[in-house]
Enzyme design. Sequence first.
Site, PDB file in Angstrom:
ATOM      1  N   GLU A 160      -5.132  -8.640   0.868  1.00  0.00           N
ATOM      2  CA  GLU A 160      -6.022  -8.144   1.721  1.00  0.00           C
ATOM      3  C   GLU A 160      -7.664  -7.824   1.703  1.00  0.00           C
ATOM      4  O   GLU A 160      -7.620  -7.301   1.023  1.00  0.00           O
ATOM      5  CB  GLU A 160      -5.265  -6.962   2.486  1.00  0.00           C
ATOM      6  CG  GLU A 160      -3.882  -6.996   3.370  1.00  0.00           C
ATOM      7  CD  GLU A 160      -2.973  -5.925   4.135  1.00  0.00           C
ATOM      8  OE1 GLU A 160      -5.053  -5.161   4.939  1.00  0.00           O
ATOM      9  OE2 GLU A 160      -2.610  -5.602   3.719  1.00  0.00           O
ATOM     10  N   GLU A 183       0.294  -1.455  -0.362  1.00  0.00           N
ATOM     11  CA  GLU A 183      -0.075   0.030  -0.141  1.00  0.00           C
ATOM     12  C   GLU A 183       1.054   1.121  -0.215  1.00  0.00           C
ATOM     13  O   GLU A 183       1.019   2.038   0.550  1.00  0.00           O
ATOM     14  CB  GLU A 183      -1.370  -0.461   1.312  1.00  0.00           C
ATOM     15  CG  GLU A 183      -1.659  -1.402   1.289  1.00  0.00           C
ATOM     16  CD  GLU A 183      -2.927  -1.285   2.348  1.00  0.00           C
ATOM     17  OE1 GLU A 183      -2.774   0.000   2.410  1.00  0.00           O
ATOM     18  OE2 GLU A 183      -3.552  -1.836   2.275  1.00  0.00           O
TER      19      GLU A 183
HETATM   20  C1  BGP Z   1      -4.211  -1.874   5.245  1.00  0.00           C
HETATM   21  C2  BGP Z   1      -2.847  -2.201   5.583  1.00  0.00           C
HETATM   22  C3  BGP Z   1      -3.067  -3.274   6.664  1.00  0.00           C
HETATM   23  C4  BGP Z   1      -4.391  -3.226   7.955  1.00  0.00           C
HETATM   24  C5  BGP Z   1      -5.487  -2.971   7.023  1.00  0.00           C
HETATM   25  C6  BGP Z   1      -6.518  -3.179   8.242  1.00  0.00           C
HETATM   26  O1  BGP Z   1      -4.048  -1.017   4.844  1.00  0.00           O
HETATM   27  O2  BGP Z   1      -1.803  -3.100   5.098  1.00  0.00           O
HETATM   28  O3  BGP Z   1      -2.011  -3.627   7.221  1.00  0.00           O
HETATM   29  O4  BGP Z   1      -3.657  -2.664   8.986  1.00  0.00           O
HETATM   30  O5  BGP Z   1      -5.301  -1.996   6.354  1.00  0.00           O
HETATM   31  O6  BGP Z   1      -7.062  -1.691   8.554  1.00  0.00           O
HETATM   32  P1  BGP Z   1      -6.378  -0.855  10.100  1.00  0.00           P
HETATM   33  O7  BGP Z   1      -5.852  -1.687  11.190  1.00  0.00           O
HETATM   34  O8  BGP Z   1      -6.595   1.080   9.942  1.00  0.00           O
HETATM   35  O9  BGP Z   1      -7.836  -1.718  10.484  1.00  0.00           O
END
Ligand code: BGP
Length: 484
Positions: free
Chosen positions: A382, A170
């Site tokens: 993800e 990201e």
């Molecule tokens: C993405 C990231 C992850 C994870 C996920 C969930 O942007 O790659 O590392 O954190 O989001 O986001 P959050 O933890 O802000 O809910």
Amino acid sequence: MEETKVTSFPEGFLWGSASAAYQIEGGYDADGKGMTNWDHFVRIPGKTYKATTGDVAVDHYHRYKEDIALMAEMGLKTYRFSIAWARIYPQGKGEVNPKGIAFYENIIDECLKHNIEPMVTVFHWDLPQALVDAYGGWENEQIIEDYVNYAKTLFNHYGDKVKYWITLNEQNIFTSLGWLTAMHPPGKFDDQKMFYQVNHHAFMAHAKAVLEYRNMGYKGQIGASFAYTPSYAMDCKPENAMAKANYDDLKNYWWMDVYAYGRYPKAAMAYLKKKGVAPEMKEGDEETLKAAAKEITFMGVNYYQSCVCEYNPLDGVTPYGTMNTTGVKGTSQVLGVPGIYKNPANPYLRTTDWDWIIDPTGLQFCCREITSRYGLPIIISENGLGAFDKKEEDNRIHDDYRIHYLQEHIKKLGEAIEEGCEVIAYCTWSFTDLLSWLNGYQKRYGFVYVDREEEEGASMNRYKKDSYYWYQKVIETNGACLFE
Ligand code: BGP
């Protein structure tokens, strides 16, 4: 499409789950690891929910065998994890730390022992602080050489065992939150010129690492993971359609076009030049980006939500407003770029407690867009639901909302495949509960509940949630159970 009928997933489909070093490992100063930008940032008052840190996280550093055994029991086909640069090079470069090398070697071997395909993210946001202190990290082009040196070290050590590599996680998020909204390190606000420059350095680091991987003779899969928020125009009003086109150029194609084609979108570049914030490129950069674009084998997609685009007048909302990091629904604001677009709520869709739009069709939409625009295979690196979970007295966790969320998304992914998209893998976020960067430990994503809250000192015991057993069945039937 009306006629699309799915019965199961392609043979060999990689059912997976993902994590990131800082969010699970802990052991922040163990065995020679250097400090990182995140080790510093979380210590600045007010930056994270209840001042949570990843110092201990969910102690994966000491419990990785237990965690991977749980993955094996579930039947996981691939495990995506990231490597902490500062474990390998405590100072970012120079001396390699043998204990860091050994730690990830052990993880990889443990995965392979259980027939789990390791999928490695080279950089998931934790940057050695030494590089920040020395020259400002991503702000300086020196980072390109240092990143490539680090990536080559990983290829050298693990290249024969690891067949799936994700260069950057990201890039669009860590740069936006780092240089525009001040929510991630280095905590800069509205530094647009530097934002685009930092991105250019990151693109070059990615591209050169991809080319080195091939030069070293490796034939595995390599690409970047993009946080893709696909957009829908508010309605058929032409100015809203243009708001969508502008949003896509500035927020999506700006990254994906560079990974896939090695060039920036023209309209967005013209706009940034007019504003005086376009990145400076060196002679030969374009050729390097283009050469690397030919060598990537997939587009990695982190998908959580879609958005709506509507024209935003010059005196309209700005990109800067409160973000919901508490889980109190309705506390985030409508944001946008004056004169270009804004992202109002979608009246057709529900949201999570953290105000993230829930849209399974958006996942199908992403795949179709990538297939049409780039013709590349896709790895969903993800996708998941952050929620409050409750462990009952009998130690069970009934997360039917998570099952429902994942089920609907996977079904739409199945439709995308049926419609011609080549999807290699689907990784949920996440396997165990872990630290949510800004939202503490209360925002849970895992199939496996970890006994810890915001304070340190809990047992860290692992408990399987209902979704664990559900995903186990999905994998066992290669998705067929979803379509019965
Ligand atoms: C993405 C990231 C992850 C994870 C996920 C969930 O942007 O790659 O590392 O954190 O989001 O986001 P959050 O933890 O802000 O809910």
